[in-house]
Motif scaffolding. Sequence first.
Motif, short mmCIF file in Angstrom:
data_model
loop_
_atom_site.label_atom_id
_atom_site.label_comp_id
_atom_site.label_asym_id
_atom_site.label_seq_id
_atom_site.Cartn_x
_atom_site.Cartn_y
_atom_site.Cartn_z
N CYS A 63 0.82 -1.23 0.00
CA CYS A 63 0.00 0.00 0.00
C CYS A 63 0.85 1.27 0.00
O CYS A 63 0.34 2.35 -0.30
N HIS A 91 -3.73 7.27 3.51
CA HIS A 91 -4.12 6.02 2.84
C HIS A 91 -5.54 5.64 3.23
O HIS A 91 -5.89 5.63 4.42
N SER A 95 -4.94 -0.12 -2.10
CA SER A 95 -3.50 -0.32 -1.92
C SER A 95 -2.67 0.80 -2.56
O SER A 95 -2.90 1.97 -2.28
N GLY A 112 1.34 0.34 4.88
CA GLY A 112 0.88 -0.97 4.41
C GLY A 112 1.79 -2.09 4.85
O GLY A 112 2.64 -1.91 5.74
#
Length: 321
Positions: free
Chosen positions: A112, A248, A280, A309
Motif C-alpha cells: 500500500c 491512505h 492499496s 501498508g
Amino acid sequence: MKKVSVLGTGSYIPSRVLTNEDLSKFIETTDEWIVSRTGIKERHIVEDENTCDLAYHSALKAIEAAGIDKDEIDLLIVATFTGDNAFPAVANVLQARLGLREIMAFDMNAECSGFAFALVVAEKMLRSLKMNKALLIGAETISKYTDWSDRNTCVLLGDGAGAVVLGEGSGEIIDTNCYSKGDLNKYLYGAGTPLKSPENNVGNTVGNIEMNGREVFKFATRAIPSSVKSILEENNLQSDDIDLYIFHQANLRIIEKAAKDLGIPMDKVFVNIEKYGNTSAASIAIALDEAVRSGKIKRGDKIVTVAFGAGFTWGTSLIEY
Ligand code: UT7
C-alpha cells in the motif's frame, strides 16, 4: 537543483460496483457492520481488465491533464503488487502500450506504500539524472488475491489506478520520507508461490491476503501522526499551514483517529474510502486526482500525504501543488 512538481493527475476505476449489500449475499456480514467499522459502502472490482489496463487509462488522463506530449516522458514507474504477470513488469508492457520512447520503466512493490515509495524515487531521479518528466502510477487488481470467503479482509479491498506526471512546474515536492519495519510482516501478507524442485513439480499457486486487522490498525494509528509531525517539524510548518491531508484510504476510523490525535479538523482531510475501499498502492494517487479535479486542491496549496501498508511500510510526502 531543479524543483519537481506535480504537473497533472489522472485516475481510472473499473466499472463493476460491489456494494456491502452484495457482499452480505455470500459472506456473513452486514452493511451496518462494514460502514460502522470501516466507512466503506462499496468498492469496484475488475471483470476482464487487469492491472496494466487500469494503469493505462489512468496514465492517459494524467498525461492529458499535464498538457504534455507523451514523447516528453523520460521515466515510468508503476507501483503495484498485483501485476498482470510475474514478469515482465507492468511498466515495461505499459511503455509500449502508451507508445512511449524507449525509456527506463519498472515496477515498485511496497504494497500500500508503493506510490509513496515511487514518488521518492521518481523525484530523486528527476533531480539527479538527465530526466525531465516522469509518469508515476499506482495500480492494483487486488480482487484476484482476495479470499472472497474471508469476511475479515474481502470487505476492505477494491481495484483501481491513479497516476501523476512529474516535472518542472510551479509547485514542488518539498520533502518525502519512507520507512520499512520488516519484523511486523506476519501481520499482513500475501503468500507467494510454493517452492518447487524436479522431485516436487507441483502447480504454481499464489496465496490469499492474510491479515491481523487489529495489529495493522494499531500500527497505522501510530505511524500517521508521527510521520505527519516529523515532516512538519523538519520543514518548520504547523499543522494548519497544510491545506489538505491525504491519508491512505484503508479505514475511516484510522483516518479519523489520526486526524483527532493531530488536532486536524476533518474538513482538511480527504476521504473517498466509502466509494472504493482500500485500493492499496492506487489509494493515494486516486485520492490526489479526485482532490485536484473536485477543486479541493488548488495550485499553490500545501498537502501532506501518508501511506502505510504491509511490511510494514510507510511513506510521507509534503507537496506544494
Ligand atoms: O493497507 C492496510 C490494510 N489493512 C488495514 O488497514 C486494516 C486495519 N484494521 C482494520 O481496519 C480493522 O481492524 C478491521 C476493519 C479489519 C476489523 O475491525 P475491528 O473493529 O478491529 O474488528 P475485530 O477484528 O476486532 O472483529 C470484531 C468482530 C469479530 O467477531 P467476534 O470475534 O467479536 O465475535 C469478527 O469476527 O467482528 C467480526 N467481523 C465481522 N463481522 C461482520 C470481522 N469482520 C466482519 C465482517 N462482518 N466483515
